[in-house]
Design a protein around this motif. Structure first.
Motif, short mmCIF file in Angstrom:
data_model
loop_
_atom_site.label_atom_id
_atom_site.label_comp_id
_atom_site.label_asym_id
_atom_site.label_seq_id
_atom_site.Cartn_x
_atom_site.Cartn_y
_atom_site.Cartn_z
N PRO B 252 2.54 -44.55 63.10
CA PRO B 252 1.54 -43.57 62.69
C PRO B 252 2.16 -42.48 61.82
CG PRO B 252 2.36 -43.01 64.85
CD PRO B 252 3.16 -44.20 64.37
N PHE B 253 1.41 -41.99 60.88
CA PHE B 253 1.85 -40.81 60.14
C PHE B 253 0.62 -40.05 59.69
CE2 PHE B 253 5.04 -38.27 58.39
CZ PHE B 253 4.59 -37.77 57.19
N LYS B 254 0.53 -38.84 60.17
CA LYS B 254 -0.64 -37.98 59.93
C LYS B 254 -1.89 -38.75 60.37
CE LYS B 254 1.78 -35.27 56.53
NZ LYS B 254 1.97 -34.84 55.14
N ASN B 255 -2.85 -38.95 59.53
CA ASN B 255 -4.05 -39.68 59.98
C ASN B 255 -4.06 -41.10 59.43
OD1 ASN B 255 -4.55 -39.02 57.33
ND2 ASN B 255 -6.73 -38.61 57.65
N LYS B 256 -2.90 -41.67 59.33
CA LYS B 256 -2.77 -43.04 58.83
C LYS B 256 -1.99 -43.89 59.83
CE LYS B 256 -4.36 -41.36 54.93
NZ LYS B 256 -5.80 -41.47 54.64
N LEU B 257 -2.26 -45.17 59.78
CA LEU B 257 -1.46 -46.13 60.51
C LEU B 257 -0.82 -47.07 59.49
CD1 LEU B 257 -3.93 -47.18 63.36
CD2 LEU B 257 -1.98 -45.62 63.56
N PHE B 258 0.47 -47.31 59.66
CA PHE B 258 1.18 -48.23 58.78
C PHE B 258 1.52 -49.47 59.61
CE2 PHE B 258 2.04 -45.64 55.00
CZ PHE B 258 1.65 -44.39 55.48
N LEU B 259 0.94 -50.59 59.20
CA LEU B 259 1.17 -51.84 59.93
C LEU B 259 2.15 -52.69 59.15
CD1 LEU B 259 -1.43 -50.79 61.29
CD2 LEU B 259 -2.32 -53.12 61.21
N GLY B 260 3.23 -53.09 59.81
CA GLY B 260 4.19 -53.98 59.17
C GLY B 260 3.85 -55.42 59.55
N MET B 262 4.49 -59.80 58.36
CA MET B 262 5.44 -60.66 57.66
C MET B 262 5.14 -60.75 56.18
SD MET B 262 6.45 -63.83 60.07
CE MET B 262 6.65 -63.64 61.82
N GLY B 263 3.90 -60.45 55.81
CA GLY B 263 3.54 -60.57 54.40
C GLY B 263 3.55 -59.26 53.65
N GLY B 264 3.58 -58.15 54.38
CA GLY B 264 3.56 -56.88 53.66
C GLY B 264 3.28 -55.71 54.58
N LEU B 265 3.00 -54.59 53.95
CA LEU B 265 2.73 -53.34 54.65
C LEU B 265 1.26 -53.00 54.44
CD1 LEU B 265 3.92 -50.72 55.97
CD2 LEU B 265 4.31 -49.90 53.65
N TYR B 266 0.53 -52.78 55.54
CA TYR B 266 -0.89 -52.44 55.44
C TYR B 266 -1.11 -51.01 55.91
CZ TYR B 266 -1.02 -57.55 55.45
OH TYR B 266 -0.78 -58.88 55.18
N VAL B 277 -9.88 -47.90 58.88
CA VAL B 277 -10.31 -48.54 57.62
C VAL B 277 -9.08 -48.78 56.76
CG1 VAL B 277 -11.64 -48.24 55.51
CG2 VAL B 277 -12.56 -47.43 57.69
N LYS B 278 -8.98 -49.98 56.25
CA LYS B 278 -7.82 -50.30 55.41
C LYS B 278 -7.90 -49.55 54.10
CE LYS B 278 -5.16 -54.16 53.61
NZ LYS B 278 -5.12 -55.62 53.40
N GLU B 279 -6.78 -48.91 53.75
CA GLU B 279 -6.77 -48.08 52.56
C GLU B 279 -5.91 -48.67 51.45
OE1 GLU B 279 -6.64 -43.95 53.55
OE2 GLU B 279 -5.59 -43.46 51.70
N GLY B 280 -4.87 -49.39 51.84
CA GLY B 280 -3.99 -49.94 50.82
C GLY B 280 -3.02 -50.92 51.44
N PRO B 326 0.53 -48.41 46.97
CA PRO B 326 1.96 -48.18 47.23
C PRO B 326 2.80 -49.00 46.26
CG PRO B 326 0.77 -48.88 49.22
CD PRO B 326 -0.14 -49.09 48.07
N SER B 327 3.97 -48.48 45.94
CA SER B 327 4.83 -49.22 45.00
C SER B 327 6.28 -49.13 45.45
CB SER B 327 4.68 -48.63 43.59
OG SER B 327 5.06 -47.27 43.60
N LEU B 328 7.01 -50.14 45.09
CA LEU B 328 8.41 -50.20 45.48
C LEU B 328 9.22 -49.22 44.66
CD1 LEU B 328 10.67 -51.66 47.12
CD2 LEU B 328 10.93 -53.19 45.15
N LEU B 329 9.95 -48.35 45.35
CA LEU B 329 10.85 -47.43 44.66
C LEU B 329 12.19 -48.12 44.45
CD1 LEU B 329 11.44 -44.49 43.65
CD2 LEU B 329 12.33 -44.05 45.94
#
Lengths: 185, 415
Positions: B252-260, B262-266, B277-280, B326-329
């Protein structure tokens, strides 16, 4: 491994102490292995000492049968006919067989937690040598029987409850006929 | 004549050996047989029992002066960490099938196979079960003949090693053995800063549980479960959200959830907590990937092998300032990374031991220290104390000096 080298050293010492003429000799083979898993190639080089009708040496090579491996072995040959340019000979090898790579041996997707281990290697054969030229060079033709053993541990994570992490073990006992042609000098 | 005889003999011997050409493959594996108890008996034992030695450490959760360390499939170790140099294993809560934990206030939430249990930990040495919510985690199921039995719980296994000879006719001599279980693991929760909890609770990056305000969010392979814990002892399961495939971690971060996965980050928005709600998303090559997030960047470790896929081992820094894209740095090569944690500019990655990076400039992180010789799984960094779960114990390091990790203590595993 230690026992292997001690045995090889003892054999060489015996032949050295025979106080007969001892010469360096090398035998180099390319062979075909035939077994239940099909046909494959084998390369071997055996280097040691020849005296009288005996040859004792240490050998290694590459064995492509089913699981590619590297044998390391002691070898003993005996010619049937002393000092003959042409003669049948008996050959016996014994030692260890090392996997070519220790992990991902079968390169199966998803099962990369594998580890392969060395096992026993031995072979026995009947050969015919054809002397060439004035030196000790000879063409070698040999038919034989080969055995090698390899084992493999495979970890299947997530296949059971997470607290149980089974390590399956596979033991490969591979038996082949061999037909080799080679060169000794 | 003699030579001809030898030749004939040789050929005869050669062909007669044909019958000795049978290759043999033996397969040695372990047969697991479950030990069952009634659910009633199991629930009676969900309390603080005498401390047990750590054998198979899983995820961890730090709560105040206590470390709650999962013992995979068995329960939770309660470790008094008042003095990080001398942690004391105080008690053990038996929870069969447990893989993850989260704490809010005085309630510890844990999975017990498909059920969610709530345990009162007001007094860690005298915890007690207050609620069981059945059938919350539907993807946690057994297979290979071990179907769930009503009112029975698997509390352990008997093991028997068996060797069989495999037939030559099998084209692939190797196949899986023993029991197959598809596991849902969920991990502990991090209270949102806005919740202003008096005692901070911190989970590791391998978590599949997280608590944000009055909601517990749990992920399994495909689903996001929002569970209301507005009444801490009466969790209420909300509508399940189909979140994709092979979800592994949640952060969790602020009002977001980051799901890891095998295919990516949601990335999910939880402005409406009961309806994420999925944002990106940020798609990467197939790999296992724990993730942590700070204000601007997500740090994701990608790991190949096992069932993660034959891809790559690296740390990816993903710019999440625009959550819709989101983009890869930058990607940094690693050995075989697992969990990771961050405290301000210091980034810690479980990789070939534990690595400490200065991530002041995420596009140019600098390795400051590397402790090797450990098979690490996850870590939590907080208050200059780094807690590391490794295959042979629980380690704690002092990172007051940003140049060096100094070992404080080690709680060894059962030998």
């Amino acid at each position: 491994m230690k026992l292997f080298f001690i045995t090889a050293f003892v054999l060489l010492s015996i032949c050295m102490s025979a106080q007969k003429k001892v010469n360096f000799s090398s035998q180099n083979y390319i062979g075909l292995l035939e077994g239940e898993r099909g046909s494959s190639l084998q390369l071997q080089t055996i280097n040691g000492a020849r005296f009288d009708s005996w040859f004792i040496g240490l050998g290694t090579g590459i064995d492509w049968y089913y699981l590619r491996s590297i044998p390391l072995f002691a070898s003993v040959n005996r010619d049937f006919f002393k000092k003959a340019k042409r003669s049948f000979y008996l050959s016996a090898n014994a030692g260890l067989n090392f996997p070519w790579q220790t992990d991902n041996y079968h390169n199966e997707w998803g099962y990369s937690d594998t580890k392969a281990y060395s096992g026993l290697y031995w072979s026995a054969g009947l050969g015919y040598k054809i002397g060439i030229g004035k030196m000790d060079d000879a063409l070698l033709i040999q038919l034989g029987y080969d055995y090698k053993h390899l084992s493999e541990k495979v970890n299947y994570p997530f296949m059971v409850f997470e607290s149980q992490n089974p390590n399956d073990k596979f033991d490969y006992h591979l038996r082949r006929l061999s037909a080799r042609i080679g060169w000794s000098f | 004549m003699k030579k001809l005889s030898f030749a004939v003999l040789g050929c005869l011997l050669f062909f007669s050996f044909q019958s000795c050409l049978k290759d043999k493959l033996t397969h040695t594996y372990t047969i697991y047989t479950p030990i069952y108890q009634t659910k009633e008996a199991v629930q009676l034992n969900i309390k603080s029992n005498p401390a047990e030695e750590i054998e198979s450490p899983g995820n961890l959760f730090v709560y105040g002066n206590y470390i709650f360390l999962n013992e995979m499939d068995k329960g939770v170790h309660i470790i008094d960490n008042t003095d990080p140099a001398k942690p004391v294993d105080k008690a053990f809560i038996d929870i069969p099938g447990n893989l993850d934990i989260a704490v809010k206030g005085n309630i510890l939430y844990a999975d017990m196979y498909q059920d969610l249990v709530a345990v009162d930990i007001s007094d860690p040495l005298h915890t007690k079960l207050v609620k069981t919510v059945p059938n919350v985690f539907g993807e946690r199921y057994y297979a290979n003949g071990f179907a769930p039995i009503n009112n029975m719980v698997i509390v352990g296994w008997t093991k028997k090693d068996t060797t069989v000879v495999l037939e030559h006719s099998q084209s692939n001599w190797r196949y899986p053995s023993g029991v197959w279980v598809d596991v849902v693991a969920f991990q502990s929760a991090v209270p949102n800063a806005a919740a202003a909890a008096p005692i901070p609770g911190i989970s590791g990056s391998m978590a599949r549980f997280t608590i944000v305000n009055d909601y517990l969010y749990a992920v399994d392979h495909h689903t996001l479960h929002p569970i209301s814990i507005a009444d801490p002892v009466e969790p209420v399961v909300g509508n399940l959200i189909s979140a994709g495939f092979d979800i592994e971690t949640i952060y969790p971060f602020k009002n977001k959830l980051f799901l890891g996965s095998m295919g990516g980050l949601y990335i999910y928005d939880i402005s409406q907590p009961d309806a994420p709600v999925k944002e990106g998303d940020f798609i990467h090559a197939r790999a296992c990937d724990p993730v942590i997030v700070d204000d601007k960047y997500a740090y994701v470790t990608l790991r190949e092998g096992t069932n993660c896929g034959p891809t790559t081992n690296e740390l990816e820094v993903v710019d999440v300032q625009d959550l819709s894209a989101p983009s890869l740095l930058k990607a940094y090569p690693m050995t075989k990374p697992q969990g990771l944690t961050k405290d301000n500019a210091l980034l810690f990655v479980c990789d070939d031991g534990i690595k400490m990076f200065d991530a002041t400039d995420p596009a140019n992180i600098v390795l400051k220290d590397h402790v090797t010789g450990l098979e690490t799984r996850d870590a939590i960094a907080w208050n200059k104390n780094l807690i590391v779960v490794a295959s042979n114990g629980l380690y704690q390091y002092d990172y007051t000096s940003s140049d060096k990790l100094t070992l404080r203590s080690k709680l060894s595993l059962k030998q």
